[in-house]
Design a protein around this motif. Structure first.
Motif: not given
Length: 287
Positions: A69-70, A74-75, A210-212, A251-255
């Motif tokens: 999937g990455g 990966s995002t 930051f996005f892609e 993303l990890v912090f908000k997950g």
């Protein structure tokens, strides 16, 4: 993860031969129009994911799904794994390994992009990505052989759900066209930002990364191939990795599914620091 059709069936149908013929034709066209190298590059990545899906994923573990999937995004893997409720009961160890595998495939794809779009580029330009890749591979090996650690507890069973990214089709030309247009748009947007808005190439590269990360890397490499004397390529590559480090850490912090957030964030920044250190150390040696 189940395949909709076996790989042998695809070779009996004309669609895979059409896709591969189109891909070969695109490589010929790109040899005469360098800017169009983006299109066969994106198509190649789709074809690689398709064959990996069939040859590796059918009996794979959850982490291999993250790896495949990455290559697509990966995002998207991070967003699914960290926020989808169906992964909430997955063990911390499986979540960690899946995220690391997605990062590894992203870095491998970055190396492929640089190799494909650059003409005999010096090895030092590969070092930032190679260093991070080696660091994450080391982390995967460590996690695999030290599963008794508290934060890598593997008490829950293997996940029974799939990451919903892989498509059972050789090349999805609609996706290739959309991503290619998006990347070409980035190339011209960076020119516009630099000339009209006054932002430096470095700042615009960081913001887009930051996005892609993949798309901005293709954009940077394409622009560099046209004007190599005007671009400090090594700094832009490091900025792309910095943007990816910051975005993945966010993303990890908000997950909600992964509890050992600061451990993973620290690992992301250590990997980036090693990448920067190795790059500038090698630059010093080559001077």
């Amino acid at each position: 993860m189940e395949h909709k059709t076996p790989l042998s069936y695809h070779f009996k149908d004309k669609h895979i031969w059409f896709d591969m013929t189109m891909l070969a034709a695109l490589f010929v066209v790109a040899a005469y129009v360098p800017l169009l190298k983006i299109v066969p590059l994106v198509a190649c990545l789709e074809l690689f994911s398709f064959f990996s899906f069939h040859l590796l994923a059918k009996r794979s573990r959850f982490q291999l799904q993250g790896f495949l999937g990455g290559f697509i995004s990966s995002t998207a893997v991070f967003l699914q794994i960290l926020n989808d409720k169906k992964f909430a009961s997955t063990s911390e160890r499986d979540l960690l390994l899946t995220l690391l595998f997605a990062l590894c495939s992203m870095l491998l794809e970055c190396l492929f992009i640089i190799f494909f779009l650059a003409d005999q580029l010096a090895f030092i330009f590969y070092i930032p990505f190679v260093m991070q890749l080696l660091f994450f591979i080391t982390a995967i090996i460590y996690a695999q052989f030290h599963s008794n650690l508290l934060f890598l507890s593997n008490q829950s069973g293997q996940p029974t759900v799939d990451i919903e990214l892989l498509i059972d089709h050789p090349i999805n030309w609609k996706n290739v066209a959309k991503l290619s247009i998006f990347i070409l748009g980035l190339v011209y947007a960076m020119h516009f930002i630099g000339s009209e808005l006054g932002l430096s190439r470095g700042i615009s590269t960081l913001l887009v990364s930051f996005f892609e990360a993949h798309a901005i890397l293709v954009s940077v490499m394409t622009e560099w191939s046209m004007n190599p004397q005007d671009i400090d390529l090594i700094n832009l590559l490091l900025l792309i990795l910095l943007g990816n480090t910051i975005s993945k850490s966010y993303l990890v912090f908000k997950g909600s599914n992964f509890s050992h957030k600061w451990f993973f964030i620290a690992m992301m920044f250590v990997g980036f620091a090693l990448s920067v250190g190795a790059t500038f150390f090698c630059s010093f040696l080559l001077e």
